[in-house]
Write a protein that holds these residues in place. Structure first.
Motif, mmCIF file in Angstrom:
data_model
loop_
_atom_site.group_PDB
_atom_site.id
_atom_site.type_symbol
_atom_site.label_atom_id
_atom_site.label_comp_id
_atom_site.label_asym_id
_atom_site.label_seq_id
_atom_site.Cartn_x
_atom_site.Cartn_y
_atom_site.Cartn_z
ATOM 1 N N GLU A 1 -8.927 -3.004 4.644
ATOM 2 C CA GLU A 1 -9.054 -4.166 3.759
ATOM 3 C C GLU A 1 -7.984 -4.096 2.780
ATOM 4 N N ASP A 2 -7.408 -3.002 2.366
ATOM 5 C CA ASP A 2 -6.240 -2.793 1.692
ATOM 6 C C ASP A 2 -4.950 -3.306 2.315
ATOM 7 N N LEU A 3 -4.734 -2.890 3.901
ATOM 8 C CA LEU A 3 -3.740 -3.134 4.662
ATOM 9 C C LEU A 3 -3.681 -4.679 5.191
ATOM 10 N N MET A 4 -4.993 -5.424 5.344
ATOM 11 C CA MET A 4 -4.800 -6.614 5.727
ATOM 12 C C MET A 4 -5.750 -7.655 4.699
ATOM 13 N N ARG A 5 -5.514 -8.497 4.250
ATOM 14 C CA ARG A 5 -5.861 -9.532 3.442
ATOM 15 C C ARG A 5 -6.334 -10.772 3.941
ATOM 16 N N ALA A 6 -7.301 -11.363 3.944
ATOM 17 C CA ALA A 6 -7.538 -12.770 4.564
ATOM 18 C C ALA A 6 -6.970 -13.798 3.706
ATOM 19 N N VAL B 1 0.843 -1.187 -0.024
ATOM 20 C CA VAL B 1 0.096 0.017 0.033
ATOM 21 C C VAL B 1 0.799 1.328 0.061
ATOM 22 N N ALA B 2 1.823 1.246 0.684
ATOM 23 C CA ALA B 2 2.966 2.454 0.700
ATOM 24 C C ALA B 2 3.494 2.450 -0.441
ATOM 25 N N ALA B 3 3.924 1.535 -1.027
ATOM 26 C CA ALA B 3 4.542 1.733 -2.548
ATOM 27 C C ALA B 3 3.643 1.914 -3.579
ATOM 28 N N GLN B 4 2.380 1.798 -3.501
ATOM 29 C CA GLN B 4 1.521 2.428 -4.393
ATOM 30 C C GLN B 4 1.154 4.071 -4.255
ATOM 31 N N ARG B 5 1.926 4.326 -2.954
ATOM 32 C CA ARG B 5 1.503 5.953 -2.697
ATOM 33 C C ARG B 5 3.113 6.518 -2.796
ATOM 34 N N ALA C 1 -3.293 8.075 6.876
ATOM 35 C CA ALA C 1 -1.874 8.613 6.390
ATOM 36 C C ALA C 1 -1.664 8.059 4.880
ATOM 37 N N LEU C 2 -2.024 6.884 4.622
ATOM 38 C CA LEU C 2 -1.920 6.100 3.345
ATOM 39 C C LEU C 2 -3.246 6.302 2.433
ATOM 40 N N GLU C 3 -4.225 6.904 3.120
ATOM 41 C CA GLU C 3 -5.493 7.272 2.294
ATOM 42 C C GLU C 3 -5.969 5.689 1.664
#
Length: 114
Positions: A64-69, A8-12, A58-60
């Protein structure tokens, strides 16, 4: 669960923990650099909900983006299910909670330390 903070951070366009810390501080979240590096480096055991909310701000992104089941299945369970299905039986679910197994890779401690 799979922790996707780095993706997610890399996408930002955030590539280092220090850049992530700057993004956190921009929204009023000020964890230590060591805590930020721990979040960056691997799967955290726990994350406070307030911290998770600030990370998403902070990452907008969303939780669900941060944690995937991720499905948890072992080879033994799936092969037992295949055998039971082939025989026309319905596999029964395990009863009771799933408990972790103790590690046996080192010497066992018999007495507590002084």
């Amino acid at each position: 669960m799979k922790w996707n903070l780095r993706m997610v951070a890399a996408q930002r366009d955030i590539w280092r923990p220090t850049e992530l810390l700057a993004a956190f501080r921009a929204v009023g979240f000020s964890p230590s650099l060591s805590k930020t590096s721990a979040l960056w480096g691997g799967n955290p055991v726990t994350v406070r909900l307030d911290d998770l909310d600030m990370i998403c701000a902070a990452l907008e992104c969303t939780v669900e983006d941060l944690m995937r089941a991720e499905p948890v299945a072992t080879h033994v369970e799936s092969s037992e299910g295949e055998v039971a299905q082939a025989a026309g039986e319905v596999p029964s679910p395990r009863s009771g909670p799933v408990r972790p197994l103790p590690r046996r890779d080192g010497p066992r401690r018999l007495m507590p330390p002084n």
